[in-house]
Design a protein around this motif. Structure first.
Motif, PDB file in Angstrom:
ATOM      1  N   ASP A   5     -16.699 -10.493  34.927  1.00 24.59           N
ATOM      2  CA  ASP A   5     -16.996 -10.450  33.483  1.00 24.59           C
ATOM      3  C   ASP A   5     -18.476 -10.432  33.110  1.00 24.59           C
ATOM      4  OD1 ASP A   5     -14.249 -10.610  33.321  1.00 24.59           O
ATOM      5  OD2 ASP A   5     -14.203 -12.624  32.504  1.00 24.59           O
TER       6      ASP A   5
ATOM      7  N   HIS B 244     -13.247  -8.098  31.696  1.00 19.69           N
ATOM      8  CA  HIS B 244     -12.447  -8.668  30.620  1.00 19.69           C
ATOM      9  C   HIS B 244     -12.267  -7.660  29.497  1.00 19.69           C
ATOM     10  CE1 HIS B 244     -10.480 -12.038  28.696  1.00 19.69           C
ATOM     11  NE2 HIS B 244     -11.060 -11.682  27.565  1.00 19.69           N
TER      12      HIS B 244
ATOM     13  N   SER C 106      -7.969 -15.417  31.365  1.00 21.14           N
ATOM     14  CA  SER C 106      -9.032 -16.002  32.182  1.00 21.14           C
ATOM     15  C   SER C 106      -8.879 -15.630  33.650  1.00 21.14           C
ATOM     16  CB  SER C 106      -9.057 -17.524  32.039  1.00 21.14           C
ATOM     17  OG  SER C 106      -9.526 -17.885  30.767  1.00 21.14           O
TER      18      SER C 106
ATOM     19  N   CYS D 273     -13.616 -18.155  32.966  1.00 21.21           N
ATOM     20  CA  CYS D 273     -13.125 -17.179  33.939  1.00 21.21           C
ATOM     21  C   CYS D 273     -13.604 -17.451  35.360  1.00 21.21           C
ATOM     22  CB  CYS D 273     -13.477 -15.770  33.490  1.00 21.21           C
ATOM     23  SG  CYS D 273     -12.718 -15.408  31.877  1.00 21.21           S
TER      24      CYS D 273
END
Length: 172
Positions: free
Chosen positions: A9, A49, A83, A113
């Motif tokens: 992410d 993400h 997540s 995450c």
């Protein structure tokens, strides 16, 4: 054992106002880690993400990875809406298909995450190494980012099956 660098992410959204703690420094470290991994013949795996109506919205400029660390042809990129990259995805199967049994983890956000994926990978028997100084988060109303990072590094280091190592001490 086949290892991979796992970049979670670390998308342009983390540079929006306010940016994540030390985002530019962590970007430099992740860029260096990617170069080192590629030179060592280690695959780079990206988790991206995707969340509608947010800076993480698919195909938006903030959803993209910064150009300095953008995936290259042949890199594995796994989308996620939770997540955990393992939830409702083929992520675990894709790692297994590539023979990946060890991951070196970096990215964003430490307490969300990163923590979720570190714990899940370790619980699944994947050797898990958190790169202590190559993950970050934002300032939170109840706790500042450096404290969150320090706390999580300490917790992971006490878990036995998770190793926490600064980027300069990695074996690649």
């Amino acid at each position: 054992m086949s290892s991979a660098l796992l970049v979670i992410d670390f998308q342009n959204a983390i540079f929006t106002d306010p940016p994540a703690y030390q985002a530019d420094l962590v970007l430099v470290r992740i860029n260096n880690l990617i170069s080192r991994a590629r030179q060592a013949g280690m695959p780079v795996v990206y988790v991206q993400h995707d969340e509608a109506d947010s800076p993480w919205e698919k195909d938006s400029a903030t959803w993209q990875f910064p150009p300095a660390i953008a995936p290259q042809p042949g890199d594995f990129v796994s989308a996620k809406q939770h997540s955990s990259a393992f939830q409702q995805s083929r992520f675990q199967a894709a790692l297994a298909e590539r023979g990946i049994t060890e991951v070196f983890v970096c990215g964003y956000a430490t307490e969300f995450c990163i923590d979720t994926n570190v714990r899940q990978a370790a619980a699944l028997g994947i050797k898990t190494v958190v790169i202590a100084d190559a993950h970050t988060t934002g300032q939170r109303p109840h706790l500042d980012a450096p404290t969150i990072i320090q706390h999580h590094n300490w917790v992971w280091s006490c878990m036995g099956q998770i190793q926490v190592t600064p980027h300069e001490q990695l074996p690649f």
